[in-house]
Design a protein around this motif. Structure first.
Motif, PDB file in Angstrom:
ATOM      1  N   PRO B   5       0.805  -1.206   0.000  1.00  0.00           N
ATOM      2  CA  PRO B   5       0.000   0.000   0.000  1.00  0.00           C
ATOM      3  C   PRO B   5       0.846   1.268   0.000  1.00  0.00           C
ATOM      4  N   LEU B   6       2.095   1.153   0.293  1.00  0.00           N
ATOM      5  CA  LEU B   6       2.934   2.349   0.332  1.00  0.00           C
ATOM      6  C   LEU B   6       3.785   2.462  -0.944  1.00  0.00           C
ATOM      7  N   ALA B   7       3.273   1.868  -1.989  1.00  0.00           N
ATOM      8  CA  ALA B   7       4.059   1.792  -3.225  1.00  0.00           C
ATOM      9  C   ALA B   7       4.550   3.144  -3.707  1.00  0.00           C
ATOM     10  N   THR B   8       3.752   4.172  -3.426  1.00  0.00           N
ATOM     11  CA  THR B   8       4.170   5.483  -3.907  1.00  0.00           C
ATOM     12  C   THR B   8       5.496   5.920  -3.314  1.00  0.00           C
ATOM     13  N   ASN B   9       5.815   5.330  -2.171  1.00  0.00           N
ATOM     14  CA  ASN B   9       7.077   5.731  -1.556  1.00  0.00           C
ATOM     15  C   ASN B   9       8.187   4.706  -1.777  1.00  0.00           C
ATOM     16  N   VAL B  10       7.877   3.695  -2.610  1.00  0.00           N
ATOM     17  CA  VAL B  10       8.863   2.648  -2.788  1.00  0.00           C
ATOM     18  C   VAL B  10       9.977   3.118  -3.702  1.00  0.00           C
ATOM     19  N   THR B  11      11.020   3.546  -3.139  1.00  0.00           N
ATOM     20  CA  THR B  11      12.228   3.887  -3.908  1.00  0.00           C
ATOM     21  C   THR B  11      13.418   3.580  -3.032  1.00  0.00           C
ATOM     22  N   ASN B  12      14.485   3.128  -3.583  1.00  0.00           N
ATOM     23  CA  ASN B  12      15.719   3.036  -2.819  1.00  0.00           C
ATOM     24  C   ASN B  12      16.893   3.326  -3.731  1.00  0.00           C
ATOM     25  N   LYS B  13      18.018   3.474  -3.121  1.00  0.00           N
ATOM     26  CA  LYS B  13      19.178   3.944  -3.854  1.00  0.00           C
ATOM     27  C   LYS B  13      19.579   3.001  -4.980  1.00  0.00           C
ATOM     28  N   SER B  14      19.501   1.657  -4.702  1.00  0.00           N
ATOM     29  CA  SER B  14      19.945   0.711  -5.720  1.00  0.00           C
ATOM     30  C   SER B  14      19.056   0.751  -6.967  1.00  0.00           C
ATOM     31  N   THR B  15      17.732   0.826  -6.741  1.00  0.00           N
ATOM     32  CA  THR B  15      16.838   0.853  -7.900  1.00  0.00           C
ATOM     33  C   THR B  15      16.967   2.171  -8.653  1.00  0.00           C
ATOM     34  N   GLU B  16      17.220   3.218  -7.891  1.00  0.00           N
ATOM     35  CA  GLU B  16      17.321   4.535  -8.515  1.00  0.00           C
ATOM     36  C   GLU B  16      18.402   4.554  -9.587  1.00  0.00           C
ATOM     37  N   THR B  17      19.535   3.895  -9.299  1.00  0.00           N
ATOM     38  CA  THR B  17      20.626   3.928 -10.270  1.00  0.00           C
ATOM     39  C   THR B  17      20.297   3.110 -11.501  1.00  0.00           C
ATOM     40  N   ALA B  18      19.518   2.007 -11.363  1.00  0.00           N
ATOM     41  CA  ALA B  18      19.200   1.165 -12.522  1.00  0.00           C
ATOM     42  C   ALA B  18      17.933   1.600 -13.214  1.00  0.00           C
ATOM     43  N   SER B  19      17.331   2.706 -12.790  1.00  0.00           N
ATOM     44  CA  SER B  19      16.039   3.138 -13.335  1.00  0.00           C
ATOM     45  C   SER B  19      16.166   3.579 -14.782  1.00  0.00           C
ATOM     46  N   LEU B  20      15.120   3.196 -15.550  1.00  0.00           N
ATOM     47  CA  LEU B  20      14.993   3.742 -16.899  1.00  0.00           C
ATOM     48  C   LEU B  20      14.216   5.043 -16.806  1.00  0.00           C
ATOM     49  N   LEU B  21      13.137   4.957 -16.069  1.00  0.00           N
ATOM     50  CA  LEU B  21      12.275   6.120 -15.891  1.00  0.00           C
ATOM     51  C   LEU B  21      12.032   6.337 -14.410  1.00  0.00           C
ATOM     52  N   GLN B  22      12.125   7.566 -13.999  1.00  0.00           N
ATOM     53  CA  GLN B  22      11.893   7.856 -12.592  1.00  0.00           C
ATOM     54  C   GLN B  22      10.994   9.089 -12.459  1.00  0.00           C
ATOM     55  N   ALA B  23       9.861   8.890 -11.754  1.00  0.00           N
ATOM     56  CA  ALA B  23       8.948  10.019 -11.539  1.00  0.00           C
ATOM     57  C   ALA B  23       9.122  10.529 -10.121  1.00  0.00           C
ATOM     58  N   LYS B  24       9.287  11.841  -9.960  1.00  0.00           N
ATOM     59  CA  LYS B  24       9.449  12.419  -8.627  1.00  0.00           C
ATOM     60  C   LYS B  24       8.348  13.422  -8.367  1.00  0.00           C
ATOM     61  N   ASN B  25       7.508  13.096  -7.393  1.00  0.00           N
ATOM     62  CA  ASN B  25       6.386  13.989  -7.013  1.00  0.00           C
ATOM     63  C   ASN B  25       5.595  14.467  -8.236  1.00  0.00           C
ATOM     64  N   LEU B  26       5.379  13.557  -9.139  1.00  0.00           N
ATOM     65  CA  LEU B  26       4.746  13.905 -10.417  1.00  0.00           C
ATOM     66  C   LEU B  26       3.280  14.284 -10.216  1.00  0.00           C
ATOM     67  N   GLY B  27       2.885  15.400 -10.750  1.00  0.00           N
ATOM     68  CA  GLY B  27       1.479  15.817 -10.648  1.00  0.00           C
ATOM     69  C   GLY B  27       1.014  16.429 -11.954  1.00  0.00           C
ATOM     70  N   TYR B  28      -0.290  16.341 -12.195  1.00  0.00           N
ATOM     71  CA  TYR B  28      -0.833  16.933 -13.426  1.00  0.00           C
ATOM     72  C   TYR B  28      -2.226  17.459 -13.136  1.00  0.00           C
TER      73      TYR B  28
END
Lengths: 833, 244
Positions: B5-28
């Motif tokens: 349920p906390l998926a929106t906050n699921v980020t860590n340093k290791s995944t961040e470096t291997a990310s293809l796409l990364q959304a940060k506080n994205l809003g529309y």
């Protein structure tokens, strides 16, 4: 019914607010505004031109005769609430002291002038205008005449045995008719002053003119029945006979105005037709929904018709109002240069505007809109491909009827309408054929072209029906604009050539042979441009092919001036300037003829009126001796050149023994009054005819016509732009869809803009080239038939269209698609779905 | 299957470096009469190279908008998006288009084929945009792979819905993109055709040599479950992340 009216009114209003009918409404409002504006301004300018024509001729209807009109006829005009004025014109001898001069004496009644005002000059050079005739016993003379006689204001002058007091100098009369047929200076007296004088005796060669003016409808009816009521010596005369040059310019001008107006509104109507196409597609969803909501086809069609009605009402009202208001602005704008006071505008075109809007809507959109009811609602709602299945015959038939009706309504001339429409249709078909061939050629070379070209051409080639429609429409619009511009340009050039800056404004008559060299030398010394000195003889045409001339001509020409007066004749070695040989041969290339029969050249109009042809034998009475002649050639004379022109020309040398004088025209600058005085003193026997006032009148009309031409050209251009815009909008959705997809696939804005520009540059250049070719072809066909203009080369009209076409289309495409080019693809996708 | 349920906050340093796409506080959000209408709200998200990700949610949840932002088809009104660790959403339209041309393939619910072009020409488009001289051969090859070698000259209006979507799939794969975005690819098709198209999509993805990332928006939970990870979107917010 009321419920449906209300429902559709709401529905239409909602759609309008949502921007749904934007293009259609804009096209319709502009078409209607354009037609209303043209209608109102046209009506007013035509009315003013009509008044001006009538003023110059001396009335709307002119009855001429050898005797005064009967009291009964005049009373019938008075009873019908028509205004009339009668005048008599005769040549008589004026004398003052030892001076004797021939004058053209005009006796006018108390109603004179019927239209316009007389401009006079009194003591201390004071000038004024008035709309009353001279008082009994008074005479007004042209300044040159008074000068030559040496008479001063207030002195008594004798004309034909009657004494008159010179009370004013006659600067300008509103009725300048008879201009060059009489080379004698003019004097004006009250008709009653001539009563009982020998001037109007039984042997008088006076000509009478009764001018009638009043309600136009009544006058046009009268013109039909009047010929039966006239006496043998009388005839109804038209303006053309008295002012051939100006009349021709006015006829050309009015015909041109009608054609240009017709083209402008037809183009705007084409824009409506194009906008309807797009609208129909966009309305499919609404129709599908109505069908899903349980509405029958019949009811859906009825609702669509009612929506059309509301749209027509709104567009007609708004367009009519805009056109009506717009015309005030334009009239205001033009008023400083409009030489005439315009008659008041009527409200008729406002009502016509609504009818026009409904007519256009029904004609162009009825068939496609009604066929919307046939579309499968499921196909539309599922965004599956669907097509309107309506009868092409019905669609094109209705559009054809609408266009023909519109053309006739606007021009009132079936011939003009049919020629214009046939021309446009022929251009459309030709362009479609040529375009198709060209597209095939380009498509076969597709592989060798860069991507932008390839993609652009693919779009054009694969949508060949749409492309050919676009190409034909653009070309048609360009061609129409070119035709109007080309016609207008040539018309104005033609008019300008008629009135060159250095045109003769003085005629010198009765120059004796011994004075000829000296007269020319004085003019040359003063540096004044002048015509050659033409010999002038007077002779009466007595017999045609051995028969009495009056009996040999058609009844309509029995009282023609050419038979009643002495004709001014000349001889000339070369064909005079402004004359064109229409038939026959000019000397010295004539075949040998009998020595006692002289060849002559006759002016075309007089030949037509008297029914004369080549080889006809004419007998002239010259100073009591008969002279036998045979018509060797027929000439067209450019009367509007204001050069000395003659009905009959003889070959040189054969008449030199006959009594003759010389005639010349020359250009007198404004500030050369002193020179005129010394010229008159140096050549006291020479009569001078000042035609400056007449020239000013002619100039006024031509200037007004030229303005009308330019003004209408502006509207034609506007309508052409409107068509281009409507066509662009018609394919806008498809282009946006393509643009967004290419953007999604990674095309940059620059790539897309280049591709789009190339596509439209190509289309515009192609349409422009075809329009230049076809416009020229069509113009060469219609110039002579409709506008009576000779064809002449105009290279600018061949070079400019491809360039302007390319830039215009690329520019419009840029404007139309600029926003979507900048919009994020996601937004555009949502908008389009 | 795990749900976070906390998926929106699921980020860590290791995944961040291997990310293809990364959304940060994205809003529309879009402007409205009084207050702006928020479509996406404060999303944080990492998408890895080669991953198959499904975005699931009811209508109006903001799925398609999220997909559009991830593909650079629009720009967020809040937050930022990184592509391979570099700012992406702040790039201008042309720069984002250049990334798409090089690395992105697209499949739409409504196929989005150009009606005046043949199936072959539609598929050639992405290659032609890149200036590939072998566009025609490759396009024909991919049309054969989707079973339409007999229909290459047909225009979209001459093809069924299923066939049109197969052309769209061929067009999406032909330029061998790094990321494939699919927006309700079966949404306009019947069950049978939908299943066939879905099978084709996953088969082709599996057959590509490189690690292609698939980001799929769908209503269809079954289709979503064919992906490795499912993001559940509701009212513009990520409410759950599921790994399959």
């Amino acid at each position: 019914m009321m419920g449906d009216l209300k429902f559709t009114a709401h529905q239409t209003w909602r759609s309008v607010k949502a921007g749904e009918y934007r293009v259609l409404l804009a096209s319709l409002i502009l078409a209607v505004a354009c037609a209303t504006l043209l209608g109102v301004v046209g009506e007013r300018i035509q009315g003013a031109l009509g008044e001006e024509t009538a003023r110059i001729a001396g009335g709307d209807l002119i009855i001429s005769g050898r005797k005064p009109a009967s009291l009964e006829l005049k009373q019938s005009f008075t009873a019908a609430n028509l205004n009339w004025s009668e005048k008599v014109q005769l040549t008589s001898m004026a004398s003052f002291g030892n001076e004797f001069l021939l004058v053209s004496l005009n006796g006018v009644d108390s109603h004179y002038p019927l239209l316009g005002e007389v401009r006079l000059q009194g003591q201390d050079n004071k000038t004024w205008k008035q709309s009353q005739p001279p008082a009994l016993g008074e005479i007004w003379m042209e300044p040159g005449l008074a000068l030559r006689l040496g008479a001063q204001l207030g002195e008594a002058v004798n004309v034909g045995g009657v004494s008159f007091q010179l009370t004013a100098l006659l600067l300008e009369t509103p009725d300048q008719s008879g201009g060059f047929s009489s080379f004698s200076p003019k004097a004006l007296v009250h008709l009653d002053s001539l009563e009982g004088s020998p001037l109007l005796g039984s042997l008088s060669r006076a000509s009478w003119r009764l001018g009638v003016t009043g309600d136009a409808t009544l006058l046009s009816k009268l013109a039909l029945i009047l010929p039966e009521k006239l006496e043998g010596h009388q005839q109804l005369r038209d303006f053309e006979e008295s002012q051939p040059g100006i009349a021709r310019a006015m006829n050309e001008g009015q015909r041109y105005l009608a054609m240009a107006g017709l083209v402008a509104v037809l183009l705007a109507a084409l824009a409506v037709a194009l906008a309807t196409q797009r609208q129909t597609k966009r309305q499919a969803k609404e129709v599908a929904l109505l069908r899903c909501l349980g509405q029958t086809r019949a009811r859906v069609q009825k609702l669509l018709l009612l929506q059309l009605f509301w749209l027509g009402l709104a567009a007609g009202g708004i367009g009519g109002l805009l056109g009506y208001l717009g015309h005030w602005g334009l009239i205001e704008l033009l008023s400083p240069v409009l030489p005439l006071a315009l008659p008041a505008a009527s409200f008729k075109p406002m009502f016509a505007a609504i009818i026009l809007a409904l007519w256009l809507l029904l004609g162009f959109s009825l068939a496609p809109l009604l066929s919307l009811g046939q579309v499968s609602p499921l196909a539309v709602l599922q965004s599956r491909p669907w097509q309107l299945s309506y009868s092409a015959w019905l669609t094109y038939g209705l559009a054809g009827v609408a266009t023909l009706g519109l053309g006739w309504w606007l021009s009132g001339d079936w011939l003009l309408t049919l020629w214009t429409l046939a021309g446009l249709a022929a251009v459309g078909l030709l362009v479609a054929g040529l375009g198709w061939l060209l597209l095939r050629l380009l498509m076969s070379q597709l592989e060798n072209l860069p991507w932008y070209w390839r993609q652009g051409l693919r779009r054009l080639g694969r949508n060949s029906a749409e492309t050919l429609l676009q190409l034909s429409t653009f070309t048609l619009a360009f061609t129409a604009v070119l035709l109007v511009a080309r016609g207008g340009d040539q018309l104005m050039n033609d008019w300008q050539n008629q009135l060159p800056a250095e045109r003769p404004n003085q005629f010198a008559v009765d120059i004796q042979p011994y004075e000829k060299q000296a007269f020319a030398a004085v003019l040359d010394e003063q540096g004044l441009a002048h015509s050659q000195l033409y010999p002038l003889l007077r002779a009466r045409l007595t017999h045609i092919n051995g028969k009495e001339a009056v009996e040999a001509v058609p009844d309509s020409a029995a009282s023609d001036n050419a038979l009643r007066r002495e004709l001014n004749l000349t001889w000339s070695e070369a064909l005079p300037e402004g004359n064109t040989l229409k038939a026959g041969v000019w000397w010295p290339n004539l075949p040998a003829a009998k020595a006692d029969i002289l060849p002559v050249s006759v002016e075309a109009d007089v030949a037509k009126r008297l029914n004369l042809t080549l080889g006809d034998k004419l007998t002239f009475n010259m100073a009591g001796s008969p002279v036998q002649t045979s018509i060797a050639s027929i000439r067209e004379v450019k009367w509007e050149s204001f050069n000395p022109n003659f009905y009959v020309i003889f070959p040189p040398k054969v008449l030199e023994d006959q009594a003759h004088t010389f005639l010349a025209s020359f250009v007198l600058p404004e500030d050369e009054a002193g020179f005129m005085r010394s010229l008159t003193q140096q050549f006291p026997g020479v009569a001078f005819l000042d035609v400056r006032a007449m020239l000013a009148q002619a100039e006024g009309i031509l200037r007004q016509l030229s303005l009308g031409v330019q003004y209408l050209l502006g509207f034609v251009l506007l309508a052409g732009l409107l068509v281009t815009w409507a066509l662009m909008m018609a394919s806008l959705d498809a282009r946006k869809r393509e643009q967004v997809l290419l953007k999604v696939l990674g095309a940059s804005r620059r790539n897309l803009a280049s591709r789009q520009a190339l596509e439209f540059l190509l289309l515009g250049a192609l349409a422009g080239t075809l329009a230049a070719l076809l416009g020229e072809l069509l113009y060469s066909l219609i110039a002579g038939k409709l506008l009576n203009l000779p064809w002449s080369a105009a290279p600018l009209f061949w070079v400019l269209p491809p360039l302007v076409g390319a830039l215009l289309l690329a520019g419009f495409a840029h404007l139309a698609l600029r926003k979507s080019l900048q919009t994020a693809p996601h937004q555009l996708l949502k908008e389009l779905s | 299957m795990t749900s976070n349920p906390l998926a929106t906050n699921v980020t860590n340093k290791s995944t961040e470096t291997a990310s293809l796409l990364q959304a940060k506080n994205l809003g529309y959000s879009v402007a409205q009469d009084e207050s702006p209408l928020v479509i996406l709200h404060n999303l944080n998200l990492n998408i890895h190279s080669g991953e198959q990700l499904a975005i699931l949610g009811p209508s109006g949840a903001g799925k398609s908008t999220l997909l559009a932002l991830l593909a650079g088809l629009d720009t967020p009104t809040q937050g930022e998006l990184l592509w391979r660790g570099k700012p992406f959403s702040s790039l201008d339209e042309d720069a984002r288009a250049a990334v798409r041309a090089k690395e992105v393939g697209f499949i739409f619910q409504s196929f989005q084929l150009l009606p005046e072009l043949s199936a072959l020409e539609n598929v050639m488009l992405p290659l032609e945009l890149k200036g590939d001289p072998k566009a025609k051969e490759q396009a024909a090859e991919w049309l054969a792979k989707v079973g339409l070698s007999q229909r290459i000259k047909h225009r979209p209006s001459q093809l069924s819905g299923g066939e049109q979507q197969r052309v769209a799939i061929a067009r999406a794969f032909v330029a061998q993109p790094q990321v494939l975005f699919a927006d309700e690819p079966t949404g306009n098709l019947d069950v049978d055709n939908g299943r066939k198209v879905a099978n084709l999509l996953f088969e082709l993805k599996a057959s590509t040599a490189q690690a292609m990332t698939l980001i799929l928006v769908t209503h269809d939970r079954q289709l979503a479950q064919r992906c490795q990870r499912i993001l559940q979107l509701e009212a513009g917010q990520l409410v759950a992340e599921t790994s399959t």
